[in-house]
Design a protein around this motif. Structure first.
Motif, mmCIF file in Angstrom:
data_model
loop_
_atom_site.group_PDB
_atom_site.id
_atom_site.type_symbol
_atom_site.label_atom_id
_atom_site.label_comp_id
_atom_site.label_asym_id
_atom_site.label_seq_id
_atom_site.Cartn_x
_atom_site.Cartn_y
_atom_site.Cartn_z
ATOM 1 N N CYS A 1 33.238 18.628 52.727
ATOM 2 C CA CYS A 1 32.639 17.627 51.835
ATOM 3 C C CYS A 1 33.263 16.253 52.060
ATOM 4 O O CYS A 1 32.568 15.230 52.052
ATOM 5 C CB CYS A 1 32.795 18.059 50.387
ATOM 6 N N THR A 2 34.593 16.234 52.263
ATOM 7 C CA THR A 2 35.284 14.952 52.482
ATOM 8 C C THR A 2 34.832 14.310 53.781
ATOM 9 O O THR A 2 34.567 13.088 53.833
ATOM 10 C CB THR A 2 36.806 15.166 52.500
ATOM 11 N N VAL A 3 34.744 15.088 54.835
ATOM 12 C CA VAL A 3 34.301 14.552 56.122
ATOM 13 C C VAL A 3 32.882 13.984 56.019
ATOM 14 O O VAL A 3 32.584 12.885 56.507
ATOM 15 C CB VAL A 3 34.378 15.636 57.211
ATOM 16 N N LEU A 4 31.978 14.739 55.391
ATOM 17 C CA LEU A 4 30.597 14.267 55.230
ATOM 18 C C LEU A 4 30.538 12.994 54.379
ATOM 19 O O LEU A 4 29.778 12.063 54.678
ATOM 20 C CB LEU A 4 29.738 15.361 54.598
ATOM 21 N N PHE A 5 31.334 12.961 53.307
ATOM 22 C CA PHE A 5 31.338 11.774 52.445
ATOM 23 C C PHE A 5 31.779 10.538 53.222
ATOM 24 O O PHE A 5 31.180 9.450 53.107
ATOM 25 C CB PHE A 5 32.261 12.003 51.245
ATOM 26 N N VAL A 6 32.851 10.671 54.041
ATOM 27 C CA VAL A 6 33.348 9.540 54.824
ATOM 28 C C VAL A 6 32.294 9.086 55.836
ATOM 29 O O VAL A 6 32.059 7.882 56.033
ATOM 30 C CB VAL A 6 34.662 9.912 55.532
ATOM 31 N N MET A 7 31.631 10.051 56.478
ATOM 32 C CA MET A 7 30.605 9.700 57.470
ATOM 33 C C MET A 7 29.435 8.951 56.808
ATOM 34 O O MET A 7 28.972 7.924 57.329
ATOM 35 C CB MET A 7 30.091 10.972 58.153
ATOM 36 N N PHE A 8 28.957 9.447 55.687
ATOM 37 C CA PHE A 8 27.841 8.780 54.994
ATOM 38 C C PHE A 8 28.259 7.405 54.453
ATOM 39 O O PHE A 8 27.457 6.468 54.415
ATOM 40 C CB PHE A 8 27.322 9.652 53.852
ATOM 41 N N ARG A 9 29.528 7.312 54.041
ATOM 42 C CA ARG A 9 30.015 6.036 53.521
ATOM 43 C C ARG A 9 30.047 4.979 54.638
ATOM 44 O O ARG A 9 29.655 3.831 54.421
ATOM 45 C CB ARG A 9 31.421 6.236 52.946
ATOM 46 N N ARG A 10 30.492 5.383 55.810
ATOM 47 C CA ARG A 10 30.552 4.446 56.925
ATOM 48 C C ARG A 10 29.162 4.002 57.379
ATOM 49 O O ARG A 10 28.981 2.877 57.821
ATOM 50 C CB ARG A 10 31.319 5.068 58.083
ATOM 51 N N SER A 11 28.213 4.905 57.291
ATOM 52 C CA SER A 11 26.845 4.558 57.693
ATOM 53 C C SER A 11 26.062 3.902 56.559
ATOM 54 O O SER A 11 24.870 3.639 56.711
ATOM 55 C CB SER A 11 26.099 5.822 58.148
ATOM 56 N N ARG A 12 26.748 3.659 55.400
ATOM 57 C CA ARG A 12 26.166 2.979 54.232
ATOM 58 C C ARG A 12 24.993 3.750 53.602
ATOM 59 O O ARG A 12 24.067 3.164 53.069
ATOM 60 C CB ARG A 12 25.706 1.563 54.612
ATOM 61 N N TRP A 13 25.098 5.045 53.703
ATOM 62 C CA TRP A 13 24.139 5.867 52.955
ATOM 63 C C TRP A 13 24.632 6.100 51.532
ATOM 64 O O TRP A 13 23.866 6.509 50.682
ATOM 65 C CB TRP A 13 23.926 7.211 53.679
#
Length: 324
Positions: A311-323
């Motif tokens: 969940c943490t990895v996915l959250f960081v990835m979506f945050r960086r892509s501004r989703w």
């Protein structure tokens, strides 16, 4: 009848009596004198006296009684009929209210017929009293004064509507929440009301200035040219508002579309994040006797750790892509 007066030798003389007496006195006066009679929403019976005294055309009488005419200028024999739209604006409710003002102009008289609550004629009377030299123009002085007062009110209303459009623009670009689209459509409808009053008036004033339909005193022509300039200025501003409002609506719809896309991406991102713990819990929730790590003492902490890590990895990835 709300006003009945004779203008003679740069003075106003109030007249008591009926229309017939006033017209008779004006017609018997010298060439420089004229009478001004103002009627407010007369019935056909009330207008019969004036129409019979002046032998007005039945179509002109019908226009005066029924109203609901667009701005125009028509000649019936020796009588000139000018129709104007009067406007008032309620900014609190974004509402433009319309009325009508008709002028019957002859050699030695002016009869004004008003429909609606707007009364610009008091301003015209005060102007004639303040500047008696205008009276030398004869009935043309009243025609000029009335058109000028009506157009001045148009200018004020267009300024207020422009301010309302500016407020809408700020609402569109500051926040997309609230009934912005409904307000834009409502304001567009009111701008059309102004357009219907101003646009037909342009050829009317132009025909007066050029002398195509009516001859006015040469000294009065500069005043009418000034009014014509104001009418064309207001007309161009109304056209600009007509073009601006669809652009404001398009910007609002674009903002709404962008907001919806952002919302859809956020929903998708959170759904993906919550799907991973669900998948892990579903795998280890299957009822099989033989499964890896099924009886391992650290199996439960590792499953929880795996859920949190994914969940943490996915959250960081979506945050960086501004989703998110």
């Amino acid at each position: 009848m709300t006003e009945c007066a004779i203008y003679r030798a740069r003075e106003r003389i109030d007249v008591e009596g009926d229309i017939s007496d006033t017209l008779d006195e004006a017609l018997l006066s010298d060439d420089r004198a004229f009478c001004w009679i103002d009627l407010h929403e007369p019935t056909e019976t009330e207008f019969d006296l004036a129409s019979s005294e002046l032998n007005l055309h039945p179509l002109a009488v019908e226009d005066a009684v029924e109203a609901h005419q667009r701005p125009k200028l028509e000649r019936y024999g020796d009588v000139l009929l000018v129709v104007l739209k009067t406007l008032s604006y309620d900014r609190a409710n974004t509402d433009v209210r319309t009325g009508e003002l008709m002028l019957f102009i002859g050699r030695s008289y002016v009869i004004t017929v008003r429909h609606g609550d707007v009364d610009p004629l008091g301003q015209v009377r005060r102007r004639l009293d303040k500047d008696p030299t205008l009276i030398d123009f004869g009935p043309s002085a009243v025609l000029y004064g009335v058109i000028d007062a009506v157009v001045d009110r148009y200018v004020d209303i267009v300024d207020e509507v422009h301010a309302a459009v500016t407020d809408l623009e700020e609402r569109v670009f500051v926040s997309t929440r609230g009934p912005v689209a409904e307000d834009i459509y409502a304001l567009k409808r009111e701008v059309l009301e102004i357009h219907n009053a101003v646009d037909p008036l342009v050829p009317v004033v132009s025909s007066i200035v050029t002398g195509e339909s009516v001859r006015v005193a040469p000294e009065a022509l500069p005043f009418f040219r000034d009014v014509a300039d104001h009418v064309m200025l207001v007309d161009s501003r109304v056209d600009s508002l007509n073009e601006l409002l669809p652009q404001v609506l398009a910007a609002h719809l674009a903002q709404v579309g962008v907001q919806q896309n952002d919302d859809a991406r956020r929903i998708t991102a959170w759904a993906a994040i919550f799907a991973m713990p669900t998948m892990i819990a579903g795998i280890y929730g299957m009822n099989f006797d033989v499964m890896p790590e099924l009886r391992w003492a650290f199996g439960y902490p590792m499953a929880i750790f795996a859920m949190v890590a994914v969940c943490t990895v996915l959250f960081v990835m979506f945050r960086r892509s501004r989703w998110l």
